[in-house]
Design a protein around this motif. Structure first.
Motif, PDB file in Angstrom:
ATOM      1  N   ARG A  37       0.832  -1.203   0.000  1.00  0.00           N
ATOM      2  CA  ARG A  37       0.000   0.000   0.000  1.00  0.00           C
ATOM      3  C   ARG A  37       0.872   1.261   0.000  1.00  0.00           C
ATOM      4  O   ARG A  37       0.559   2.240  -0.687  1.00  0.00           O
ATOM      5  N   ALA A  38       1.956   1.233   0.766  1.00  0.00           N
ATOM      6  CA  ALA A  38       2.869   2.385   0.763  1.00  0.00           C
ATOM      7  C   ALA A  38       3.429   2.626  -0.632  1.00  0.00           C
ATOM      8  O   ALA A  38       3.545   3.765  -1.089  1.00  0.00           O
ATOM      9  N   MET A  39       3.770   1.545  -1.340  1.00  0.00           N
ATOM     10  CA  MET A  39       4.288   1.667  -2.705  1.00  0.00           C
ATOM     11  C   MET A  39       3.223   2.235  -3.644  1.00  0.00           C
ATOM     12  O   MET A  39       3.524   3.088  -4.493  1.00  0.00           O
ATOM     13  N   ASP A  40       2.000   1.770  -3.498  1.00  0.00           N
ATOM     14  CA  ASP A  40       0.920   2.266  -4.353  1.00  0.00           C
ATOM     15  C   ASP A  40       0.735   3.774  -4.165  1.00  0.00           C
ATOM     16  O   ASP A  40       0.509   4.516  -5.134  1.00  0.00           O
ATOM     17  N   ILE A  41       0.830   4.225  -2.927  1.00  0.00           N
ATOM     18  CA  ILE A  41       0.677   5.646  -2.635  1.00  0.00           C
ATOM     19  C   ILE A  41       1.821   6.444  -3.257  1.00  0.00           C
ATOM     20  O   ILE A  41       1.600   7.480  -3.905  1.00  0.00           O
ATOM     21  N   THR A  42       3.044   5.961  -3.089  1.00  0.00           N
ATOM     22  CA  THR A  42       4.195   6.681  -3.643  1.00  0.00           C
ATOM     23  C   THR A  42       4.159   6.702  -5.165  1.00  0.00           C
ATOM     24  O   THR A  42       4.558   7.705  -5.791  1.00  0.00           O
ATOM     25  N   MET A  43       3.662   5.654  -5.793  1.00  0.00           N
ATOM     26  CA  MET A  43       3.560   5.674  -7.248  1.00  0.00           C
ATOM     27  C   MET A  43       2.580   6.745  -7.710  1.00  0.00           C
ATOM     28  O   MET A  43       2.808   7.411  -8.734  1.00  0.00           O
ATOM     29  N   GLU A  44       1.502   6.944  -6.960  1.00  0.00           N
ATOM     30  CA  GLU A  44       0.576   8.026  -7.300  1.00  0.00           C
ATOM     31  C   GLU A  44       1.265   9.387  -7.200  1.00  0.00           C
ATOM     32  O   GLU A  44       1.023  10.286  -8.005  1.00  0.00           O
ATOM     33  N   VAL A  45       2.123   9.526  -6.201  1.00  0.00           N
ATOM     34  CA  VAL A  45       2.870  10.773  -6.044  1.00  0.00           C
ATOM     35  C   VAL A  45       3.800  10.985  -7.237  1.00  0.00           C
ATOM     36  O   VAL A  45       3.914  12.099  -7.769  1.00  0.00           O
ATOM     37  N   HIS A  46       4.469   9.925  -7.668  1.00  0.00           N
ATOM     38  CA  HIS A  46       5.352  10.035  -8.835  1.00  0.00           C
ATOM     39  C   HIS A  46       4.583  10.502 -10.070  1.00  0.00           C
ATOM     40  O   HIS A  46       5.053  11.380 -10.815  1.00  0.00           O
ATOM     41  N   ARG A  47       3.432   9.922 -10.299  1.00  0.00           N
ATOM     42  CA  ARG A  47       2.644  10.316 -11.474  1.00  0.00           C
ATOM     43  C   ARG A  47       2.239  11.786 -11.387  1.00  0.00           C
ATOM     44  O   ARG A  47       2.302  12.525 -12.376  1.00  0.00           O
ATOM     45  N   ALA A  48       1.831  12.212 -10.181  1.00  0.00           N
ATOM     46  CA  ALA A  48       1.435  13.608 -10.003  1.00  0.00           C
ATOM     47  C   ALA A  48       2.636  14.532 -10.202  1.00  0.00           C
ATOM     48  O   ALA A  48       2.507  15.604 -10.807  1.00  0.00           O
TER      49      ALA A  48
END
Length: 403
Positions: free
Chosen positions: A180-191
């Protein structure tokens, strides 16, 4: 989708983000107790009497208690047999008990007393008049030195191997938190890719990385951003950069959820890549894939490094740690600490086993030009290596996915 000019505003991107932390299950008390039982079995197996835990990730791992290191001794003792004992400054006892999820025994010391003497007396009171005590490898020197002076009836050894034997094999609950932490950070990368614009500074971008993680529900974050020639340096440079069209962009960021880290790096070009940028980016991706493919159950950790480095050397870079090339190890373990065992480095003969989590991040460093690091975290499942996040697709479309 080439990362182009004219990015959207910080506020517009933040408005698109919503918390992603619902439904998360914390580590259960039964799991903490099972961890202690495993450590106790290892203590008995190795003829050790107890494991001293200082204020560290190891205390968190075995008890769930998170404390900041100070000049006051605060920790716990796991005896080879019996129940865990907590150690606390006397005036902090109410807070210590508030943090405790299990157990009852709290031994306290007053401000004028020697806390290391309390550790030694506690071990003796548990039935161990002599023997060897394993120390948390994060124990500060002043405590280790005090224990040596106060406890001459005991010898002391590193508790690192015991802690590592337990911590490097993640449970399903730990894997879920990391995922879940990785999923959140990937969203940050896309943003982050969407807010890039000419004139943006690395300082502004790092602030956005923090704000985006917080908007997604997590307050403990880290972030690093590098533009242009500064991307050639693995840990950045001591000055801010301003984004220009054609710059290589390197963003390394992550967060913590339930104490467990995410850590993802993406590198791409702001604008249209040159042939040189494309060539090095593609080499980096081949090296990362080779490292991942070398992660086979039972194989030594060093194989991951050898495979990734071999691709880079075959292209004429290096050899070894020489630059242009890959100047550092290919990967590190990840869990409660962002860098922990096992390490993907030459000489590490630790066999890859189900539950291990580690980065695969060979980096192409070309000082004076640019660098490329693609970092994703893998874990060993019963069927072999798995990614937490899909690797970057291409230099033109880093966040796309291959069919």
């Amino acid at each position: 989708m080439t990362i182009g000019v004219g990015g959207s505003s910080f506020e517009a991107e933040l408005a698109r983000l919503n918390p992603m932390t619902s439904g998360i299950a914390p580590i259960a008390v039964t799991e903490f107790k099972a961890r202690i039982e495993k450590a106790q079995a290892l203590l008995r197996e190795q003829g050790l009497q107890a494991l001293y835990l200082d204020t560290s990730a190891n205390l968190h791992y075995f008890t769930g208690i998170q404390l900041k290191l100070t000049e006051r001794l605060h920790g716990a003792i796991i005896p080879a047999e019996g129940d865990i004992v907590y150690l606390s400054p006397a005036f902090e006892e109410p807070k210590t008990r508030e943090y405790m999820q299990f157990g009852e025994d709290v031994r306290c010391w007053e401000e004028h007393e020697d806390p290391t003497a309390l550790v030694v007396e506690t071990i003796r009171s548990l039935g161990y008049e002599s023997g060897t005590v394993a120390l948390d490898p994060h124990t500060p020197f002043f405590i280790a030195d005090g224990l040596r002076k106060a406890g001459n009836r005991y010898s002391f050894a590193s508790g690192g191997p015991i802690a590592a034997s337990c911590r490097q094999l993640k449970s399903a609950a730990e894997i879920a938190l990391i995922q879940r932490a990785m999923d959140i950070t990937m969203e940050v990368h896309r943003a982050a890719a969407r807010v890039l614009r000419v004139g943006l500074t690395t300082t502004e971008l790092v602030e956005f990385l923090d704000r985006a993680h917080r908007k997604l529900g997590l307050a403990s974050t880290f972030g690093a951003a590098q533009f242009g020639e500064a991307t050639a340096y693995p840990h950045g440079v001591p000055y801010a950069q301003t984004l220009a069209e054609g710059d290589m962009v390197l963003i390394d960021t992550g967060t913590r959820l339930g104490g467990y880290h995410s850590d993802i790096t993406r590198t791409y070009v702001f604008g249209e890549p040159t042939e040189r940028q494309r060539e090095i980016w593609n080499l980096e991706k081949r090296a990362q894939l080779a490292g991942f493919e070398a992660a086979v159950l039972g194989a030594p950790c060093e194989n991951v490094d050898q495979a990734a480095r071999g691709v880079i050397e075959a292209a004429g870079y290096g050899p070894g740690y020489k630059v242009p090339g890959l100047p550092h190890r290919t990967g590190h373990g990840l869990g409660l600490e962002i860098h922990e065992e096992p390490f993907m480095v030459k000489g590490s003969r630790t066999p890859l086993a189900a539950g291990m989590c580690f980065s695969v991040e060979p980096m192409m460093c070309i000082y004076g030009e640019f660098g490329v690091r693609l970092e994703d975290i893998a874990y060993m499942a019963e069927g072999g290596a798995r990614w937490f996040t899909q690797p970057a697709h291409s230099v033109d479309d880093p966040f796309g996915y291959e069919a």
